[in-house]
Design a protein around this motif. Sequence first.
Motif, PDB file in Angstrom:
ATOM      1  N   LEU A  58       0.826  -1.211   0.000  1.00  0.00           N
ATOM      2  CA  LEU A  58       0.000   0.000   0.000  1.00  0.00           C
ATOM      3  C   LEU A  58       0.860   1.261   0.000  1.00  0.00           C
ATOM      4  O   LEU A  58       0.511   2.269  -0.626  1.00  0.00           O
ATOM      5  CB  LEU A  58      -0.932  -0.011   1.214  1.00  0.00           C
ATOM      6  CG  LEU A  58      -2.006  -1.112   1.214  1.00  0.00           C
ATOM      7  CD1 LEU A  58      -2.846  -1.033   2.483  1.00  0.00           C
ATOM      8  CD2 LEU A  58      -2.898  -1.013  -0.023  1.00  0.00           C
ATOM      9  N   PHE A  59       1.977   1.223   0.721  1.00  0.00           N
ATOM     10  CA  PHE A  59       2.892   2.371   0.742  1.00  0.00           C
ATOM     11  C   PHE A  59       3.398   2.673  -0.661  1.00  0.00           C
ATOM     12  O   PHE A  59       3.363   3.819  -1.126  1.00  0.00           O
ATOM     13  CB  PHE A  59       4.061   2.072   1.685  1.00  0.00           C
ATOM     14  CG  PHE A  59       5.045   3.209   1.820  1.00  0.00           C
ATOM     15  CD1 PHE A  59       4.952   4.098   2.875  1.00  0.00           C
ATOM     16  CD2 PHE A  59       6.079   3.382   0.910  1.00  0.00           C
ATOM     17  CE1 PHE A  59       5.861   5.146   3.006  1.00  0.00           C
ATOM     18  CE2 PHE A  59       6.987   4.423   1.022  1.00  0.00           C
ATOM     19  CZ  PHE A  59       6.885   5.305   2.080  1.00  0.00           C
TER      20      PHE A  59
ATOM     21  N   ALA B 124       7.728   2.653  12.881  1.00  0.00           N
ATOM     22  CA  ALA B 124       8.920   3.217  12.237  1.00  0.00           C
ATOM     23  C   ALA B 124       9.610   2.186  11.345  1.00  0.00           C
ATOM     24  O   ALA B 124      10.088   2.508  10.251  1.00  0.00           O
ATOM     25  CB  ALA B 124       9.899   3.733  13.292  1.00  0.00           C
ATOM     26  N   GLN B 125       9.645   0.936  11.801  1.00  0.00           N
ATOM     27  CA  GLN B 125      10.281  -0.125  11.015  1.00  0.00           C
ATOM     28  C   GLN B 125       9.470  -0.431   9.747  1.00  0.00           C
ATOM     29  O   GLN B 125      10.051  -0.657   8.677  1.00  0.00           O
ATOM     30  CB  GLN B 125      10.439  -1.390  11.863  1.00  0.00           C
ATOM     31  CG  GLN B 125      11.560  -1.343  12.872  1.00  0.00           C
ATOM     32  CD  GLN B 125      11.295  -0.383  14.029  1.00  0.00           C
ATOM     33  OE1 GLN B 125      10.177  -0.341  14.547  1.00  0.00           O
ATOM     34  NE2 GLN B 125      12.287   0.392  14.417  1.00  0.00           N
ATOM     35  N   PHE B 126       8.147  -0.414   9.870  1.00  0.00           N
ATOM     36  CA  PHE B 126       7.293  -0.608   8.699  1.00  0.00           C
ATOM     37  C   PHE B 126       7.571   0.468   7.643  1.00  0.00           C
ATOM     38  O   PHE B 126       7.756   0.173   6.451  1.00  0.00           O
ATOM     39  CB  PHE B 126       5.819  -0.566   9.091  1.00  0.00           C
ATOM     40  CG  PHE B 126       5.283  -1.833   9.681  1.00  0.00           C
ATOM     41  CD1 PHE B 126       5.150  -2.979   8.910  1.00  0.00           C
ATOM     42  CD2 PHE B 126       4.891  -1.889  11.002  1.00  0.00           C
ATOM     43  CE1 PHE B 126       4.641  -4.158   9.448  1.00  0.00           C
ATOM     44  CE2 PHE B 126       4.374  -3.053  11.558  1.00  0.00           C
ATOM     45  CZ  PHE B 126       4.258  -4.190  10.773  1.00  0.00           C
TER      46      PHE B 126
ATOM     47  N   SER C 113      11.248   0.339   6.061  1.00  0.00           N
ATOM     48  CA  SER C 113      11.410  -0.767   5.116  1.00  0.00           C
ATOM     49  C   SER C 113      10.611  -0.525   3.841  1.00  0.00           C
ATOM     50  O   SER C 113      11.082  -0.824   2.731  1.00  0.00           O
ATOM     51  CB  SER C 113      10.967  -2.085   5.766  1.00  0.00           C
ATOM     52  OG  SER C 113      11.769  -2.379   6.883  1.00  0.00           O
ATOM     53  N   SER C 114       9.411   0.019   3.985  1.00  0.00           N
ATOM     54  CA  SER C 114       8.585   0.308   2.807  1.00  0.00           C
ATOM     55  C   SER C 114       9.229   1.376   1.937  1.00  0.00           C
ATOM     56  O   SER C 114       9.209   1.282   0.701  1.00  0.00           O
ATOM     57  CB  SER C 114       7.185   0.758   3.241  1.00  0.00           C
ATOM     58  OG  SER C 114       6.534  -0.244   3.990  1.00  0.00           O
ATOM     59  N   ALA C 115       9.807   2.397   2.569  1.00  0.00           N
ATOM     60  CA  ALA C 115      10.461   3.464   1.815  1.00  0.00           C
ATOM     61  C   ALA C 115      11.683   2.936   1.071  1.00  0.00           C
ATOM     62  O   ALA C 115      11.917   3.290  -0.097  1.00  0.00           O
ATOM     63  CB  ALA C 115      10.866   4.600   2.760  1.00  0.00           C
ATOM     64  N   ILE C 116      12.464   2.087   1.725  1.00  0.00           N
ATOM     65  CA  ILE C 116      13.645   1.503   1.069  1.00  0.00           C
ATOM     66  C   ILE C 116      13.217   0.673  -0.141  1.00  0.00           C
ATOM     67  O   ILE C 116      13.787   0.788  -1.234  1.00  0.00           O
ATOM     68  CB  ILE C 116      14.450   0.643   2.067  1.00  0.00           C
ATOM     69  CG1 ILE C 116      15.119   1.526   3.118  1.00  0.00           C
ATOM     70  CG2 ILE C 116      15.507  -0.193   1.335  1.00  0.00           C
ATOM     71  CD1 ILE C 116      15.789   0.758   4.244  1.00  0.00           C
ATOM     72  N   GLY C 117      12.207  -0.160   0.050  1.00  0.00           N
ATOM     73  CA  GLY C 117      11.733  -1.007  -1.046  1.00  0.00           C
ATOM     74  C   GLY C 117      11.215  -0.204  -2.223  1.00  0.00           C
ATOM     75  O   GLY C 117      11.498  -0.522  -3.381  1.00  0.00           O
TER      76      GLY C 117
ATOM     77  N   ALA D  32       7.066  -3.640  -1.331  1.00  0.00           N
ATOM     78  CA  ALA D  32       7.057  -2.233  -1.751  1.00  0.00           C
ATOM     79  C   ALA D  32       7.745  -2.055  -3.095  1.00  0.00           C
ATOM     80  O   ALA D  32       7.445  -1.110  -3.836  1.00  0.00           O
ATOM     81  CB  ALA D  32       7.732  -1.365  -0.690  1.00  0.00           C
ATOM     82  N   VAL D  33       8.653  -2.973  -3.431  1.00  0.00           N
ATOM     83  CA  VAL D  33       9.352  -2.888  -4.714  1.00  0.00           C
ATOM     84  C   VAL D  33       8.369  -2.981  -5.877  1.00  0.00           C
ATOM     85  O   VAL D  33       8.579  -2.361  -6.927  1.00  0.00           O
ATOM     86  CB  VAL D  33      10.419  -4.004  -4.819  1.00  0.00           C
ATOM     87  CG1 VAL D  33      10.915  -4.168  -6.248  1.00  0.00           C
ATOM     88  CG2 VAL D  33      11.591  -3.680  -3.907  1.00  0.00           C
ATOM     89  N   THR D  34       7.280  -3.746  -5.715  1.00  0.00           N
ATOM     90  CA  THR D  34       6.347  -3.934  -6.832  1.00  0.00           C
ATOM     91  C   THR D  34       5.768  -2.605  -7.304  1.00  0.00           C
ATOM     92  O   THR D  34       5.738  -2.317  -8.507  1.00  0.00           O
ATOM     93  CB  THR D  34       5.212  -4.892  -6.436  1.00  0.00           C
ATOM     94  OG1 THR D  34       4.524  -4.390  -5.271  1.00  0.00           O
ATOM     95  CG2 THR D  34       5.765  -6.267  -6.101  1.00  0.00           C
ATOM     96  N   GLY D  35       5.316  -1.782  -6.359  1.00  0.00           N
ATOM     97  CA  GLY D  35       4.797  -0.473  -6.748  1.00  0.00           C
ATOM     98  C   GLY D  35       5.885   0.435  -7.270  1.00  0.00           C
ATOM     99  O   GLY D  35       5.682   1.179  -8.236  1.00  0.00           O
ATOM    100  N   GLY D  36       7.081   0.382  -6.638  1.00  0.00           N
ATOM    101  CA  GLY D  36       8.186   1.206  -7.102  1.00  0.00           C
ATOM    102  C   GLY D  36       8.606   0.858  -8.512  1.00  0.00           C
ATOM    103  O   GLY D  36       8.862   1.740  -9.335  1.00  0.00           O
TER     104      GLY D  36
END
Length: 492
Positions: free
Chosen positions: A119-120, A249-251, A254-258, A307-311
């Motif tokens: 979702l992120f 914060a960990q969620f 990690s989502s931002a990195i992905g 998160a990589v999928t959306g990126g």
Amino acid sequence: MTHLLAAIEQFASIEVLLAVIVGCLWGTVAGALPGIGTVSALIVALPFAFGMTTETSMALFLGIYVTSVYGGSISAILINTPGTPQSAATVFDGYPMAKAGKADLAIGWATLSSLIGGLFSLAVLIVAAPSLARVSVAFGPAAIFALILFALTCIAWVSQGSTVKGLLAGMIGLWLTTIGPDDLTGYTRFDFGIPALAGGLSLIPVLIGLFALSEVFHRAAYYFASKPPDVENVGFRLPQFSEVRMRIAQFLKSSAIGTFVGILPGTGATAATFISYSELRRSSPRRENFGKGEPDGIIASEASNNAVTGGALIPTLALGIPGDGGTVVLLGVMTIQGVVPGFDLINNNPQILTGAFLVVLVANAVMFVLGAAGARVFARIMSIPEPLLMGSILVLSLVGAFVVRGNPIDLIVAVLAGLAGFGLRFVGYPVAPIVIGMALGTTFEGKLRQGMISARGDFWEFILDPIALAILALAALTIAAPGISRRLFQKA
């Protein structure tokens, strides 16, 4: 708002919803079965794309793409074997948690993390893709040439210890696009006197061979019996809200990195997973528990890889530049359906783009439901005899290679590419850069020629375009980054 209503009207049908559900189900199962992976899961579904509408095919393939990465976490947790390379880091804490009798909780953490990461990145995709596509109209031939060069050099960033091999693999992909007729002159190039090569190589058969068939050949050469789950409490259990709240914060990290890694063409979820895991192992308040069944370790892996999928969809939809092997297949499906990514998609078919956003949203929701309801079923599916599984993939892959052009030569190309991919594994050459290079090769050569013609053959004038120069500088930094990081590490 108009585009949203048009997208809902166009995509709101039973066929599209069923396609999403079937895609998510197959993606999750394929991800859970070790050795199949995202690209092979998409390839197996290729034969069905030809009889589908644009909306239905996008729903099916986006569903597979979004959920296949998540499926790998199930086998990583239950049998200590990641179903996909993207879930390799999930093993570190997921399996110890399962061995401690908390397999259901481990799957709950993985599912929740995957949903949040997905979702992120979807939110970033919704904001970034249309804006980037609109900006892309300012890109001349030199800028697009530089952008594709940057996409290829991103390989260097994730080819630690084998940068040269990654770049050479990308160059092989570029060369493969030059086989056959020259678009500008009409002359046939690099056919080596073989009539079958006079028409050039199609991307899909090569991709099928390098990914799906090479995996079948590899598994046949190193056959091993599938292992049944050897842990207790297989099922699904969500963590307590207090446990989730203390890890917000960990969620997000990690989502931002992905998402960021996904945007960089040629990188992929495997790199994002290990970057995220390393970062949380450094910064987490519970870092001393990593490797012992710490939920932060599962969050680091699963939030980032999903998160990589959306990126990865951002450059794919906005610029037509695939972010990873899976989006190469998605580009092929879009081409089959006559959908052109980039400004044309934003300007002429905005409802298709908005519909893709809605499909990704629904796919993430379906993924969560499947994880909650089907954990025990997926555990049983992992006990399917491997020869039966690999045989089915072999047949469907060959069908997919044939139906693209209906040319029997493509079957030979797929098998030869499979043997080549099998051999490349032994010498440590990555295959993803080959298909990415091949997907971008025609545009790369075309823009280089256009730019050189407009610059009257002066290469320096060609690359001194301000946008191109900035992108080329970034590409140079990307190539140098692995060596710089190694030197800094050695000094430290």
